[in-house]
Design a protein around this motif. Structure first.
Motif, short mmCIF file in Angstrom:
data_model
loop_
_atom_site.label_atom_id
_atom_site.label_comp_id
_atom_site.label_asym_id
_atom_site.label_seq_id
_atom_site.Cartn_x
_atom_site.Cartn_y
_atom_site.Cartn_z
N LEU A 72 -7.37 6.47 -0.25
CA LEU A 72 -6.12 6.49 -1.00
C LEU A 72 -6.28 6.94 -2.45
O LEU A 72 -5.36 7.54 -3.01
CB LEU A 72 -5.47 5.09 -0.95
N ASP A 73 -7.40 6.66 -3.08
CA ASP A 73 -7.58 7.05 -4.48
C ASP A 73 -7.36 8.55 -4.72
O ASP A 73 -6.74 8.93 -5.73
CB ASP A 73 -8.96 6.65 -4.98
N LEU A 79 3.01 10.71 2.01
CA LEU A 79 1.66 10.24 2.34
C LEU A 79 1.61 9.40 3.61
O LEU A 79 0.55 8.88 3.96
CB LEU A 79 1.09 9.37 1.20
N PHE A 109 -10.83 1.88 2.12
CA PHE A 109 -9.42 2.03 1.78
C PHE A 109 -9.25 2.84 0.51
O PHE A 109 -8.46 3.79 0.46
CB PHE A 109 -8.80 0.63 1.63
N ARG A 110 -10.02 2.48 -0.51
CA ARG A 110 -9.92 3.20 -1.79
C ARG A 110 -10.39 4.65 -1.65
O ARG A 110 -9.82 5.56 -2.27
CB ARG A 110 -10.74 2.48 -2.87
N SER A 169 0.53 12.02 -6.52
CA SER A 169 1.63 11.12 -6.83
C SER A 169 2.02 11.20 -8.30
O SER A 169 3.19 11.28 -8.65
CB SER A 169 1.25 9.68 -6.46
N ALA A 209 -5.23 4.43 5.79
CA ALA A 209 -5.94 3.68 4.76
C ALA A 209 -5.71 2.18 4.90
O ALA A 209 -6.64 1.38 4.76
CB ALA A 209 -5.50 4.15 3.38
N THR A 212 -5.28 10.46 -3.55
CA THR A 212 -3.87 10.85 -3.48
C THR A 212 -3.13 10.61 -4.79
O THR A 212 -2.00 11.07 -4.96
CB THR A 212 -3.14 10.07 -2.37
N ALA A 254 -1.56 7.15 4.36
CA ALA A 254 -1.45 5.79 3.83
C ALA A 254 -1.62 4.78 4.94
O ALA A 254 -2.29 3.74 4.77
CB ALA A 254 -0.09 5.61 3.16
N PHE A 308 4.86 7.04 -0.37
CA PHE A 308 4.45 6.90 1.03
C PHE A 308 5.37 7.66 1.97
O PHE A 308 5.16 7.66 3.18
CB PHE A 308 4.35 5.43 1.42
N TYR A 359 -0.97 2.51 -7.23
CA TYR A 359 -0.84 1.76 -5.99
C TYR A 359 -2.15 1.41 -5.28
O TYR A 359 -2.25 0.31 -4.71
CB TYR A 359 0.10 2.48 -5.02
N PRO A 360 -3.20 2.26 -5.29
CA PRO A 360 -4.41 1.85 -4.56
C PRO A 360 -5.01 0.55 -5.08
O PRO A 360 -5.35 -0.35 -4.29
CB PRO A 360 -5.36 3.04 -4.75
#
Length: 384
Positions: A300-301, A277, A296-297, A307, A284, A303, A281, A274, A255-256
């Protein structure tokens, strides 16, 4: 303070939990992406039911969790597979969930979209019966004031003889939809009964049929949700969509990068991950709203490891990990699930989920999460 956690081989390892959660606060609405969290349901732990009984839902706790997601700016994708549709929650329970959540969304101004399926059909069905079941659910969602998500149907997968049946059924539904809907392609890793959806086990052929449905009714489709855990296929589909039709990623592995996008476009999001998260999320996405893709990455990366752990095969049991983390995070007072699904993952799986989530700072009260994890461990005979 430390906690001893079991590994797959039974050996115990020592882990030192975080003492402070990740600092996140609710903020302004998103501007660059539309983001839904598919939300879980909270079981009533005091109901005297069996796994075969209709779901007993704790409505207060279930709606409180949706308010939590809305408070961070996320939309709620209601009555989806994350809510155990077809895995503990029947159509009667889903219908009540849709009514209650849609009313709650109106009261707080929250974004909501609800799953439309055919799960009131419990045995073999004809195509006419599949259409009628879809119509019943579509009418209920539209009457509630929520956006409709046309979910993949086990009954249609069983009744259809080829791509033409999918084109006919979906065309019929889209022509009568009052507002643009989201089309959901859920892969067999999430539900084995959906093998060969769109009339072929060949994904290239299935993709062509899926896109044929969209091309014939672009004005009735807000977007598509692709849940195949195949980033390149999602990108390929995204690039072939008619102008104005969005792609909502349902890829809980990639997803990222899919939300960040590339020079030819990006995906919005409708994700089960999400649920746990949510606040992180949302933070981010607000960074992404500023144009800071790397920021952003960076959020989120990290996580993705959690996942991929929660969604490991058999992927359909990811809901167990989602509810487990909601309990550790204090969003519910117990670790009980409708249909008894709390038993679907192993103790080592839970231990790794706890460690990964704690490392990300997902627990608002790390001490509470540690205490609850120790309680679970003691039930399994692991003394600290």
């Amino acid at each position: 303070m430390t906690i001893r956690l079991p590994g797959a081989g039974g050996a115990l390892r020592t882990y030192e939990p975080r003492t402070e959660p990740l600092a996140v606060t609710p903020g302004t609405p998103f501007t660059s992406r539309t983001v839904f969290s598919a939300a879980h349901v909270v079981a009533d732990p005091f109901a005297d039911v069996s796994p075969d009984s209709p779901a007993a839902v704790d409505w207060d706790a279930t709606l409180a969790f949706r308010r939590h997601l809305w408070s961070h700016g996320l939309g709620v994708a209601e009555a989806m597979d994350t809510a155990q549709r077809g895995m503990g929650l029947d159509w009667a329970g889903a219908a009540e969930l849709i009514r209650r959540s849609a009313a709650e969304a109106k009261s707080v101004g929250g974004l909501i979209a609800c799953g439309v399926g055919t799960d009131q059909l419990t045995g073999p069905a004809t195509l006419d019966e599949v259409r009628a079941a879809y119509e019943e659910q579509l009418a209920l969602v539209e009457e509630s004031g929520a956006q409709a998500i046309l979910m993949a149907s086990r009954a249609l997968a069983a009744a259809a003889s080829g791509p033409e049946d999918y084109l006919e059924v979906y065309g019929h539904l889209l022509r009568q939809a009052a507002e643009p809907v989201v089309l959901h392609w859920l892969g067999p890793m999430f539900d084995p009964a959906l093998e060969g959806y769109w009339g072929s086990a060949d994904l290239d052929a299935a993709t062509d049929t899926f896109l044929d449905v969209i091309a014939a009714h672009p004005d009735k489709i807000d977007g598509i949700k692709v849940s195949l855990l195949d980033a390149q296929r999602e990108i390929d589909i995204r690039r072939r969509l008619p102008k104005g039709v969005r792609c909502y990623t349902g890829d809980d592995f990639n997803y990222p990068e899919l939300i960040a996008g590339d020079e030819q476009g990006f995906s919005h999001a409708l994700l089960g991950i999400f649920d746990p998260l949510g606040p992180l999320a949302a933070q981010a996405v607000r960074v992404l709203d500023t144009g800071d893709v790397q920021g952003f990455r960076d959020l989120l990366d990290p996580t993705v490891g959690l996942s991929r752990h929660l969604f490991q095969t058999p992927t359909r049991f990811y809901k167990t990990g989602v509810v487990f983390l909601a309990w550790l995070a204090g969003h519910q007072s117990h670790f009980t699930m409708v249909g008894g699904l709390q038993s679907a993952r192993s103790l080592p799986h839970f231990a790794t989920a706890y460690e990964l989530a704690d490392g990300l700072g997902l627990f608002p009260d790390p001490k509470l999460a540690e205490e609850r994890m120790k309680t679970l461990l003691s039930i399994y005979g692991v003394n600290q």
